[in-house]
Design a protein around this motif. Structure first.
Motif, PDB file in Angstrom:
ATOM      1  N   GLY A 110       0.797  -1.214   0.000  1.00  0.00           N
ATOM      2  CA  GLY A 110       0.000   0.000   0.000  1.00  0.00           C
ATOM      3  C   GLY A 110       0.829   1.264   0.000  1.00  0.00           C
ATOM      4  O   GLY A 110       1.942   1.311   0.535  1.00  0.00           O
ATOM      5  N   ALA A 111       0.253   2.308  -0.590  1.00  0.00           N
ATOM      6  CA  ALA A 111       0.958   3.584  -0.720  1.00  0.00           C
ATOM      7  C   ALA A 111       1.211   4.236   0.631  1.00  0.00           C
ATOM      8  O   ALA A 111       2.246   4.873   0.841  1.00  0.00           O
ATOM      9  CB  ALA A 111       0.153   4.521  -1.619  1.00  0.00           C
ATOM     10  N   ALA A 112       0.252   4.084   1.569  1.00  0.00           N
ATOM     11  CA  ALA A 112       0.424   4.709   2.884  1.00  0.00           C
ATOM     12  C   ALA A 112       1.624   4.120   3.614  1.00  0.00           C
ATOM     13  O   ALA A 112       2.438   4.849   4.201  1.00  0.00           O
ATOM     14  CB  ALA A 112      -0.849   4.529   3.713  1.00  0.00           C
ATOM     15  N   ALA A 113       1.757   2.802   3.582  1.00  0.00           N
ATOM     16  CA  ALA A 113       2.899   2.155   4.238  1.00  0.00           C
ATOM     17  C   ALA A 113       4.203   2.551   3.563  1.00  0.00           C
ATOM     18  O   ALA A 113       5.219   2.790   4.228  1.00  0.00           O
ATOM     19  CB  ALA A 113       2.727   0.637   4.206  1.00  0.00           C
ATOM     20  N   ASP A 114       4.169   2.634   2.235  1.00  0.00           N
ATOM     21  CA  ASP A 114       5.370   3.057   1.510  1.00  0.00           C
ATOM     22  C   ASP A 114       5.800   4.450   1.954  1.00  0.00           C
ATOM     23  O   ASP A 114       6.987   4.700   2.205  1.00  0.00           O
ATOM     24  CB  ASP A 114       5.100   3.063   0.002  1.00  0.00           C
ATOM     25  N   LEU A 115       4.835   5.347   2.055  1.00  0.00           N
ATOM     26  CA  LEU A 115       5.147   6.733   2.403  1.00  0.00           C
ATOM     27  C   LEU A 115       5.655   6.850   3.834  1.00  0.00           C
ATOM     28  O   LEU A 115       6.570   7.628   4.115  1.00  0.00           O
ATOM     29  CB  LEU A 115       3.908   7.608   2.210  1.00  0.00           C
ATOM     30  N   LEU A 116       5.091   6.072   4.753  1.00  0.00           N
ATOM     31  CA  LEU A 116       5.535   6.133   6.146  1.00  0.00           C
ATOM     32  C   LEU A 116       6.954   5.593   6.309  1.00  0.00           C
ATOM     33  O   LEU A 116       7.722   6.087   7.132  1.00  0.00           O
ATOM     34  CB  LEU A 116       4.575   5.347   7.039  1.00  0.00           C
ATOM     35  N   HIS A 117       7.311   4.586   5.542  1.00  0.00           N
ATOM     36  CA  HIS A 117       8.638   3.998   5.675  1.00  0.00           C
ATOM     37  C   HIS A 117       9.682   4.699   4.815  1.00  0.00           C
ATOM     38  O   HIS A 117      10.880   4.495   5.017  1.00  0.00           O
ATOM     39  CB  HIS A 117       8.589   2.509   5.322  1.00  0.00           C
ATOM     40  N   SER A 151       9.067  10.814   1.501  1.00  0.00           N
ATOM     41  CA  SER A 151       9.861  11.584   0.545  1.00  0.00           C
ATOM     42  C   SER A 151       8.980  12.121  -0.569  1.00  0.00           C
ATOM     43  O   SER A 151       8.038  11.455  -1.016  1.00  0.00           O
ATOM     44  CB  SER A 151      10.960  10.698  -0.049  1.00  0.00           C
ATOM     45  N   LEU A 152       9.303  13.313  -1.018  1.00  0.00           N
ATOM     46  CA  LEU A 152       8.608  13.891  -2.171  1.00  0.00           C
ATOM     47  C   LEU A 152       8.961  13.173  -3.464  1.00  0.00           C
ATOM     48  O   LEU A 152       8.304  13.382  -4.486  1.00  0.00           O
ATOM     49  CB  LEU A 152       8.959  15.379  -2.294  1.00  0.00           C
ATOM     50  N   PHE A 153       9.976  12.338  -3.420  1.00  0.00           N
ATOM     51  CA  PHE A 153      10.367  11.624  -4.633  1.00  0.00           C
ATOM     52  C   PHE A 153       9.351  10.560  -5.032  1.00  0.00           C
ATOM     53  O   PHE A 153       9.463   9.992  -6.120  1.00  0.00           O
ATOM     54  CB  PHE A 153      11.748  10.996  -4.457  1.00  0.00           C
ATOM     55  N   TRP A 154       8.376  10.274  -4.164  1.00  0.00           N
ATOM     56  CA  TRP A 154       7.290   9.393  -4.583  1.00  0.00           C
ATOM     57  C   TRP A 154       6.501  10.035  -5.720  1.00  0.00           C
ATOM     58  O   TRP A 154       5.916   9.332  -6.549  1.00  0.00           O
ATOM     59  CB  TRP A 154       6.359   9.091  -3.412  1.00  0.00           C
ATOM     60  N   LEU A 155       6.494  11.361  -5.758  1.00  0.00           N
ATOM     61  CA  LEU A 155       5.781  12.047  -6.839  1.00  0.00           C
ATOM     62  C   LEU A 155       6.515  11.894  -8.164  1.00  0.00           C
ATOM     63  O   LEU A 155       5.897  11.717  -9.215  1.00  0.00           O
ATOM     64  CB  LEU A 155       5.632  13.537  -6.503  1.00  0.00           C
ATOM     65  N   ASN A 156       7.833  11.974  -8.092  1.00  0.00           N
ATOM     66  CA  ASN A 156       8.648  11.892  -9.302  1.00  0.00           C
ATOM     67  C   ASN A 156      10.091  11.666  -8.866  1.00  0.00           C
ATOM     68  O   ASN A 156      10.622  12.440  -8.069  1.00  0.00           O
ATOM     69  CB  ASN A 156       8.529  13.187 -10.107  1.00  0.00           C
TER      70      ASN A 156
END
Length: 738
Positions: free
Chosen positions: A85-92, A95-100
Motif C-alpha cells: 500500500g501507498a500509505a505504508a510506503d510513504l511512512l517507511h 519523501s517527495l520523490f514518490w511524486l517523481n
C-alpha cells in the motif's frame, strides 16, 4: 525540637521554591525575552542548511542518480516489494520523490532546499523556510539508504522541526518583536539542546565504548575519526594524563553543563554555553565531523536570553551595544493567545514529541519496550521512526576499534599495473592529513570510511567499483582525479589497509603521519568480461585465472603456483605446469625455477633433467637463489649438463651469498672436500657456521668437523667472518632460504 525542625522545613521549602523558579526560567516562563538569541539561532541554522543542501547538490548524482551508487528507482522498487500500500510506503520512506524520482526532480528539490536555506538566513518567511528545509532534507535522507545513517542528518531534521513554532511569524518579521516565542517553544528548543548534551554523556557512561569509562577514549578517537586534522595528530601524541583531562572535560560539557544550565540560573547557563561551545570547537578542530559541531555549538545560543546578552555587552563596556540590545528587546509584544484548536494542537504535538524523545532514549539505554507508561507511545514511535525527527543522541559514544581504508585500484592492461583512485579528503598518502574541511561534510567519503571498518562486508564498495568500471561521471567526480582519463579500466580491485598514526620518531625522520599496512583485498576483483558486462570474480582463483587468460604473465605464474601448492584450490600438477610454462616463457623468474623443479622430479610433466637445467639457468641468470642452488646441484651431479664441480661451487656461492642455507652448507662441504676449489677448512667452517645460523641443522655438524683442522686462533677468525656474513645478510634484509 520544634525550632530546628521548622528551620529545616523552611530551608527545604526555599530550596524547592528555588528549584521550581529555575525550572520555570529554563522553560521560558520568567520575565526574560528571547528575540536576539532566536534571531541568531535561526540564522545559524540557515547557514548550516546552506552547507547541507550545497553538499546535496554536489553529491546527489553520485549517490542517488541513475548512474549513481544507490539509484532512486531501485530503492523505490525495493520499498514497494517490502510494504503493501501507498500509505505504508510513504511512512517507511517519507519523501517527495514518490511524486517523481527523475534526475530533474532530484535537482529541483536540491536547489529548492538551498533556496529555502538562503531564505532562512535572510529572515524571509522563516517558518515556511524551516518547514521547506525539513521536508526537503527528509526527502533525501529517507532515500539515501546507507548514506544517511549518521546523526548529522537527524540533528538537523529535528532542529528544523522544533524551530518552526519557535520562529517568528510573517514574511519579513525582522527581530520578531510582534511574534515573540511562546514559553512552550522556548522550553522545547532548550530541551532539545539539553538532550543532545546530556544524552551523549549518559550513553558514554552506561552503554558506550568501554574506553570512555576507563578514560582512554582519547587515546583512540583521533586516529579513527573520519577526517582527523593535524591538530588531532599532535593531540593523539600527548601524554595519557592529558587525554584523561580531556575526557573529564567531555563529562563536564555533556553531563555537568546541561544540569547547571537548568538549575544554575543565568550564570549557570553562561557556564554551560561557554563549556558547550568550547567543547564543540575543540572537536571540530581535531576531527572534522562535518557540520555536526557547528550546528550543536550554534544551537547553544538558545541557553541565552536578551537580558543576558545586554548584561554581557555592559560587562565588556560596550554601552551602545548594550543599550541597543535592551531597547530592541523591550519592544517585544506580549504573546498573543492562539485560537483554542491551535493552542491545544501545538501543545499536544510538542508534548507528544517530548515524551517520544524520552521513550526512544530509554529504549537505547536498554529499557524493555513493554515498560509502562512509555509503551503506550510505541505505536507513535514505530509510525514516525523513519521521519528521523525524534532521536536519541549518542554523539561519539561508539569508537571504531581501528582505522581501515578501502581503496579503489584499476587496471587497463589485464592486471600488470594498477592505478589508485585518489580520495579528496580521506587520509590515503602516509605524508598527508585531512585538511580543516568542517563544517563541510563529504558524505560519500565519510560513509566509505565508516563502512570500511564495519563487522560485515559492505555492498557499497562493490557498487562504487562497478560504477568506476562503467565510467560513471558522477561517481568519478567524487574522487580527486581520474587516473584513467582516456578510457575506463577493465579490472578493479579493492585493497584494504589498516592506518595507524606514526610515532614521533618516524614523523621527524620521514614526515609521515600514517603507517599503512596492507590487510588483503576487501572482496574479489571486478572485471569487464568479453561481452562488456561487469563481473565479480567468484574467488581469488577465478580472479587470477581471468588475468592469466588475458596474457598477464605474473598472474599465470601465481595461478601455476596455486595449482602446484594446492593454495585456494585442489592440487593439480598438470594445470600448474601449463600455467608455469606460460609464465616462464614470458620471463617470470619463480615460474622458471618451479618449472625446472617439476622437470627434475617429473611432477606434472615428463622427467627431463636437460630441460630442468635450462630453466634453472634462465632463472639463475635472473638472480634467483633457489635456481642458483638447483643449477649448482645439476653441475655437481652432471644432471642435464656436463659435470663441473667448479661451476657447481660458483653457483652455490651465488645462492649462499643470498641467504640460501642448503647452498651455504654445500659450499662449506666443497671447501672441506676440495671439490671444484682449493680445500680450505677455515672457509668450510665459515659457510657451515653461516648455514647453521640460517637454520640448517647439518651446518653445525659440518662446522664441528671443520673445526678439528683449525687451531683456536683460526677458529676465532672463521667465527668472526661467519658473523660478519650473517650481519651483512640481515642488513640487506635477506631472509634465510632453507
Amino acid at each position: 525540637m520544634t525550632a530546628p525542625r521548622s528551620s529545616a522545613n523552611s530551608a527545604l521549602k526555599r530550596g524547592i521554591s528555588g528549584v521550581g523558579r529555575e525550572l520555570k526560567a529554563f522553560a521560558g516562563l520568567g520575565d526574560a525575552t528571547f528575540l536576539w538569541p532566536r534571531w541568531f539561532v535561526l540564522r545559524a541554522i540557515g547557514l548550516v542548511y546552506v552547507l547541507v543542501f550545497s553538499g546535496v547538490i554536489v553529491e546527489r548524482e553520485a549517490l542517488i542518480g541513475p548512474q549513481g551508487i544507490a539509484p532512486l528507482g531501485e530503492f523505490f522498487s525495493f520499498v514497494k516489494e517490502l510494504h503493501a500500500g501507498a500509505a505504508a510506503d510513504l511512512l517507511h520512506a517519507p519523501s517527495l520523490f514518490w511524486l517523481n524520482a527523475s534526475p530533474t526532480m532530484v535537482t529541483l528539490l536540491a536547489w529548492g532546499g538551498l533556496v529555502a536555506a538562503v531564505a532562512l538566513v535572510l529572515n524571509l518567511w522563516p517558518r515556511m523556510a524551516l518547514f521547506a528545509c525539513w521536508l526537503l532534507l527528509l526527502s533525501f535522507v529517507a532515500t539515501w539508504q546507507i548514506f544517511s545513517g549518521t546523526q548529522v542528518d537527524q540533528l538537523m531534521l529535528e532542529a528544523a522541526l522544533l524551530c518552526i513554532p519557535f520562529a517568528p511569524a510573517g514574511y519579513r518579521p525582522g527581530l520578531g518583536e510582534a511574534s515573540p516565542p511562546r514559553p512552550i517553544t522556548v522550553f522545547m528548543v532548550r530541551w532539545f539542546l539539553f538532550r543532545v548534551m546530556f544524552e551523549s554523556g549518559l550513553v558514554k557512561v552506561f552503554v558506550g565504548d568501554p574506553h570512555w569509562r576507563d578514560f582512554s577514549a582519547l587515546d583512540v578517537l583521533y586516529e579513527t575519526s573520519p577526517f582527523p586534522t593535524i591538530i588531532g595528530y599532535f593531540d593523539h601524541h600527548l601524554p595519557h594524563a592529558q587525554h584523561v583531562i580531556e575526557t573529564g572535560l567531555t563529562w563536564l560539557a555533556e553531563i555537568v553543563a546541561p544540569l547547571v544550565a537548568i538549575f544554575g540560573g543565568r550564570r549557570g547557563r553562561w557556564f554551560a554555553f561557554v563549556a558547550w561551545v568550547g567543547f564543540q570547537a575543540g572537536i571540530q578542530l581535531t576531527n572534522n565531523f562535518g557540520w555536526l559541531n557547528t550546528a550543536a555549538a550554534a544551537f547553544g545560543l538558545v541557553l541565552l536570553d536578551d537580558q543576558m546578552l545586554a548584561s554581557a555587552a555592559g560587562w565588556m563596556r560596550w554601552s551602545r551595544l548594550q543599550h541597543w540590545i535592551a531597547t530592541r528587546a523591550a519592544l517585544a509584544q506580549p504573546v498573543r493567545p492562539l485560537p483554542r484548536w491551535r493552542r491545544y494542537g501545538l501543545r499536544a504535538a510538542l508534548w507528544t514529541h517530548f515524551y517520544v524523545t524520552i521513550y526512544v532514549f530509554a529504549l537505547y539505554l536498554g529499557l524493555p519496550e513493554t515498560t509502562r507508561p512509555f509503551s503506550l507511545l510505541a505505536p507513535l514511535k514505530t509510525l514516525f521512526a523513519d521521519f528521523h525527527s525524534a532521536n536519541p543522541y549518542t554523539l561519539y559514544a561508539g569508537l571504531l576499534p581501528e582505522r581501515h581504508a578501502v581503496e579503489f585500484e584499476g587496471s587497463n592492461d589485464n592486471g600488470r599495473t594498477w592505478r589508485v583512485y585518489p580520495f579528496r579528503y580521506q587520509p590515503q598518502r602516509p605524508d598527508r592529513m585531512s585538511g580543516f574541511i568542517a563544517p563541510w561534510y563529504p558524505r560519500f567519503e565519510a560513509t566509505l570510511q565508516v563502512e570500511a571498518t564495519g563487522d560485515k562486508l559492505s555492498p557499497v564498495f562493490g557498487v562504487v567499483a562497478r560504477r568506476l568500471l562503467e565510467g560513471s561521471p558522477a561517481v568519478l567526480a567524487r574522487f580527486a582525479s581520474n587516473p584513467f582519463p582516456d578510457h575506463p579500466p577493465t579490472m578493479m580491485r579493492l585493497p584494504v589497509y589498516r592506518l595507524r598514526f606514526t610515532d614521533w620518531a618516524t614523523y621527524r625522520a620521514t614526515g609521515n603521519y600514517w603507517r599503512k599496512d596492507y590487510l588483503g583485498d576487501y572482496q574479489p576483483m571486478l572485471y569487464v568480461d568479453d561481452e562488456g558486462q561487469v563481473t565479480v570474480a567468484a574467488s581469488i582463483l577465478d580472479e587470477v585465472r581471468v588475468m592469466a587468460e588475458r596474457g598477464n604473465a605474473a598472474a599465470a605464474q601465481r595461478l601455476g603456483l596455486m595449482y602446484a601448492d594446492g593454495n585456494g584450490t585442489a592440487k593439480n600438477s598438470r594445470a600448474a605446469a601449463k600455467w608455469l610454462q606460460l609464465a616462464a616463457e614470458h620471463g617470470e623468474t619463480e615460474a622458471r625455477t618451479r618449472l625446472g623443479m617439476m622437470y627434475t622430479y617429473g611432477d606434472g610433466v615428463a622427467k627431463n633433467s636437460v630441460v630442468a637445467a635450462q630453466w634453472f639457468r634462465l632463472a639463475a641468470e635472473q638472480g634467483d637463489p633457489v635456481a642458483e642452488f638447483f643449477l649448482g646441484l645439476s653441475f655437481a651431479a652432471g644432471a642435464g649438463v656436463p659435470r663441473d664441480d667448479a661451476a657447481a661451487a660458483a653457483w652455490y656461492r651465488q645462492a649462499a651469498e643470498q641467504g640460501h642455507a642448503l647452498a651455504q652448507y654445500n659450499l662449506g662441504l666443497m671447501y672441506l672436500q676440495g671439490q671444484g676449489l682449493t680445500a680450505d677448512p677455515a672457509e668450510a667452517y665459515v659457510w657451515f657456521e653461516v648455514a647453521a645460523l640460517s637454520g640448517n641443522q647439518e651446518g653445525a655438524r659440518g662446522r664441528d668437523v671443520a673445526a678439528r683442522a683449525l687451531n683456536a686462533e683460526q677458529q676465532a677468525a672463521a667465527e668472526k667472518h661467519a658473523q660478519a656474513i650473517v650481519a651483512k645478510l640481515k642488513a640487506a634484509a635477506v631472509s634465510p632460504v632453507k
